[in-house]
Write an enzyme that holds these catalytic residues in place. Structure first.
Site, PDB file in Angstrom:
ATOM      1  N   THR A 102     110.731  35.831  93.058  1.00  0.00           N
ATOM      2  CA  THR A 102     110.227  37.116  92.206  1.00  0.00           C
ATOM      3  C   THR A 102     111.797  37.959  92.281  1.00  0.00           C
ATOM      4  O   THR A 102     112.499  38.167  93.145  1.00  0.00           O
ATOM      5  CB  THR A 102     109.375  37.924  92.939  1.00  0.00           C
ATOM      6  OG1 THR A 102     108.057  36.873  92.932  1.00  0.00           O
ATOM      7  CG2 THR A 102     109.153  39.207  92.256  1.00  0.00           C
TER       8      THR A 102
ATOM      9  N   GLU B 164     111.814  26.714  98.557  1.00  0.00           N
ATOM     10  CA  GLU B 164     112.518  25.812  97.885  1.00  0.00           C
ATOM     11  C   GLU B 164     111.766  24.888  97.107  1.00  0.00           C
ATOM     12  O   GLU B 164     110.604  24.648  97.075  1.00  0.00           O
ATOM     13  CB  GLU B 164     113.561  24.981  98.718  1.00  0.00           C
ATOM     14  CG  GLU B 164     114.267  25.577  99.293  1.00  0.00           C
ATOM     15  CD  GLU B 164     115.550  25.044 100.436  1.00  0.00           C
ATOM     16  OE1 GLU B 164     116.156  25.989 101.296  1.00  0.00           O
ATOM     17  OE2 GLU B 164     115.244  24.079 100.514  1.00  0.00           O
TER      18      GLU B 164
ATOM     19  N   ARG C  44      78.520  49.919  76.675  1.00  0.00           N
ATOM     20  CA  ARG C  44      77.615  48.960  75.695  1.00  0.00           C
ATOM     21  C   ARG C  44      76.344  49.064  75.746  1.00  0.00           C
ATOM     22  O   ARG C  44      75.858  48.896  76.898  1.00  0.00           O
ATOM     23  CB  ARG C  44      78.544  47.857  75.835  1.00  0.00           C
ATOM     24  CG  ARG C  44      77.858  46.697  75.557  1.00  0.00           C
ATOM     25  CD  ARG C  44      78.635  46.153  73.943  1.00  0.00           C
ATOM     26  NE  ARG C  44      78.263  44.881  73.367  1.00  0.00           N
ATOM     27  CZ  ARG C  44      78.492  44.583  72.185  1.00  0.00           C
ATOM     28  NH1 ARG C  44      79.143  45.419  71.389  1.00  0.00           N
ATOM     29  NH2 ARG C  44      78.188  43.383  71.869  1.00  0.00           N
TER      30      ARG C  44
ATOM     31  N   GLY D 157      82.310  38.004  75.400  1.00  0.00           N
ATOM     32  CA  GLY D 157      83.249  37.768  74.598  1.00  0.00           C
ATOM     33  C   GLY D 157      84.652  38.444  74.647  1.00  0.00           C
ATOM     34  O   GLY D 157      85.751  38.065  74.366  1.00  0.00           O
TER      35      GLY D 157
ATOM     36  N   LEU E  21     113.178  32.101 100.574  1.00  0.00           N
ATOM     37  CA  LEU E  21     112.535  31.459 101.586  1.00  0.00           C
ATOM     38  C   LEU E  21     112.360  29.802 100.906  1.00  0.00           C
ATOM     39  O   LEU E  21     112.777  28.907 101.311  1.00  0.00           O
ATOM     40  CB  LEU E  21     111.347  31.997 102.114  1.00  0.00           C
ATOM     41  CG  LEU E  21     111.036  31.046 103.310  1.00  0.00           C
ATOM     42  CD1 LEU E  21     111.802  30.866 104.343  1.00  0.00           C
ATOM     43  CD2 LEU E  21     109.502  31.755 103.939  1.00  0.00           C
TER      44      LEU E  21
ATOM     45  N   TRP F 104     110.831  29.735  93.093  1.00  0.00           N
ATOM     46  CA  TRP F 104     109.806  30.889  93.002  1.00  0.00           C
ATOM     47  C   TRP F 104     110.153  32.197  93.239  1.00  0.00           C
ATOM     48  O   TRP F 104     109.553  32.769  94.292  1.00  0.00           O
ATOM     49  CB  TRP F 104     108.446  30.484  94.081  1.00  0.00           C
ATOM     50  CG  TRP F 104     107.972  28.929  93.464  1.00  0.00           C
ATOM     51  CD1 TRP F 104     108.025  27.780  94.477  1.00  0.00           C
ATOM     52  CD2 TRP F 104     107.794  28.261  92.323  1.00  0.00           C
ATOM     53  NE1 TRP F 104     107.686  26.642  93.772  1.00  0.00           N
ATOM     54  CE2 TRP F 104     107.373  26.973  92.381  1.00  0.00           C
ATOM     55  CE3 TRP F 104     107.252  29.159  91.042  1.00  0.00           C
ATOM     56  CZ2 TRP F 104     106.895  26.274  91.381  1.00  0.00           C
ATOM     57  CZ3 TRP F 104     106.735  28.334  89.942  1.00  0.00           C
ATOM     58  CH2 TRP F 104     106.562  26.850  90.017  1.00  0.00           C
TER      59      TRP F 104
ATOM     60  N   GLU G  88     103.254  34.176  99.130  1.00  0.00           N
ATOM     61  CA  GLU G  88     103.630  34.484 100.398  1.00  0.00           C
ATOM     62  C   GLU G  88     102.864  33.857 101.256  1.00  0.00           C
ATOM     63  O   GLU G  88     102.110  34.508 102.203  1.00  0.00           O
ATOM     64  CB  GLU G  88     103.432  36.235 100.866  1.00  0.00           C
ATOM     65  CG  GLU G  88     104.810  36.946  99.858  1.00  0.00           C
ATOM     66  CD  GLU G  88     104.782  38.142 100.005  1.00  0.00           C
ATOM     67  OE1 GLU G  88     104.578  38.651 101.235  1.00  0.00           O
ATOM     68  OE2 GLU G  88     105.488  38.917  99.337  1.00  0.00           O
TER      69      GLU G  88
END
Length: 391
Positions: free
Chosen positions: A166, A135, A275, A347, A133, A164, A370
């Protein structure tokens, strides 16, 4: 470091068949997708063999009719399968969503002869589709496209460039929107074009910040000749066909967004639980607990929103506004959740040794594809207040 394997999301499915389907999908994910997802994405490898496997398993045609090889599943079920795939690897989940989008025009608007000739291979024959679709100079303003299809006897000749895309360059078929008449939305027609048609070529894949395993490229049509039997719907009907496909496709993006967000939450929860700082788990600190609570709440809200829109679609009710709302909310939520996941890992979250940074990079594209989220707001506002006053 491999992605954290969290407890499966508890899902409400309408039938025993759907529950069995989800169980098979989860087994396939654990065996074929999750173990190598991080490595494959880092290397930028597209899993073409995996998509053939998904096709063989019936997962590339889930929401389409069984008479043509589809799964005959409601969107409510299809989207939850899609979320699971995207949670394991967005390249796969989004790829299935794009393939489903590429099949929509033929499945919804094709003649019975066209459907019988082409749909079985598209839905379960190992083929992979792409949707053309946008451009280079017409993205959000899709009706301004310049790709042309000119009549030549019983054929059409396609000329122009789509952007673009896919699966650009690797797709077995393209659903292409091209101008056949006057400027504007009413001069656009839909076509189904074989990927190996003479005159089709693809540019080098775009160098993206995320989803590196999914090829995105411009596709060039240089005098591509196709028969009139490749036209889907009436001349000039293409733009309405495209919009109908996008309404459904936006729900696919919403489900993918919640899959990525869920994986980011799972990773953050595992890290903050394991952690220890200042003699206790990070998850014991109220500020971090509140972040986790907000992340989980956003995911549940987004999931409920896309499923509500899907149930409207399954019931034959209008759902364009709700699809735009789901796409807007779910993708914004995914961006927030994945960013917070990186923050919670500190980090470590900023390193490629943990998947949180990949989830954040992947979430960004979902706010764009989309229909950008700014366009979703335009769509929603039009449903609420009517069209904008002409200038």
């Amino acid at each position: 470091m491999p992605d954290h394997a969290a407890q499966p999301v508890e899902r409400r499915l309408p039938t025993e068949e759907a529950r069995d389907l989800l169980g098979l999908v989860r087994e396939l994910i654990q065996r074929e997708i999750r173990p190598t997802a991080a490595e494959e994405e880092e290397a930028g490898r597209f899993p073409r063999d995996l998509f053939r496997l998904l096709s063989d398993a019936g997962l590339l045609g889930l929401p389409y009719g069984e008479e043509f090889g589809g799964g005959g599943q409601p969107y409510e079920v299809y989207l939850q399968v899609l979320e699971e795939l995207a949670a394991a690897r967005l390249t796969v989940g989004l790829g299935v969503s794009v393939h489903t989008l590429a099949c929509h025009a033929l499945a919804a608007y094709g003649t019975k002869d066209q459907q019988a000739a082409r749909l079985p291979a598209m839905l379960g024959g190992g083929l992979l589709g792409a949707y053309c679709l946008s451009e280079p100079a017409s993205g959000s303003d899709a009706a301004a496209m310049t790709t042309k299809a000119v009549r030549d006897g019983d054929d059409w000749v396609l000329t122009g460039t789509k952007a673009w895309i896919t699966h650009g360059g690797i797709a077995d078929f393209y659903t292409v929107l091209a101008r056949t008449g006057a400027p504007g939305a009413r001069g656009i027609t839909a076509f189904l074009v074989p990927g190996d048609a003479p005159g089709i070529s693809a540019a080098a894949p775009e160098r993206k910040m995320g989803m590196k395993g999914s090829p995105t490229s411009q596709v060039h049509f240089d005098g591509v000749r196709i028969p009139d039997a490749a036209r889907i719907g009436d001349e000039g009907q293409g733009f309405s066909i495209a919009l109908a496909a996008l309404d459904a496709g936006r729900l696919g993006i919403s489900a993918c967004a919640m899959g990525v967000a869920q994986s980011a939450l799972d990773e953050a929860l595992a890290f903050t639980t394991d952690r220890r700082q200042f003699g206790r788990p990070l998850a014991d600190f109220q500020g971090l607990r509140f972040m986790l609570a907000d992340m989980a709440t956003a995911i549940e809200a987004g999931r409920a929103l896309y499923l509500s829109a899907a149930r409207r679609r399954d019931a034959g009710l209008p759902f364009a506004k709700e699809a735009a709302m789901a796409k807007l909310f779910c993708t914004d939520a995914a961006m927030k959740v994945t960013t917070d996941a990186v923050q919670l890992l500190g980090g470590y979250g900023y390193t490629a040794d943990f998947p949180a940074e990949r989830y954040m990079r992947e979430a960004k594209v979902l706010q764009i594809v989309e229909g950008t989220n700014q366009i979703q707001r335009v769509v929603i506002a039009r449903h609420l207040a009517g069209p904008e006053t002409p200038r």
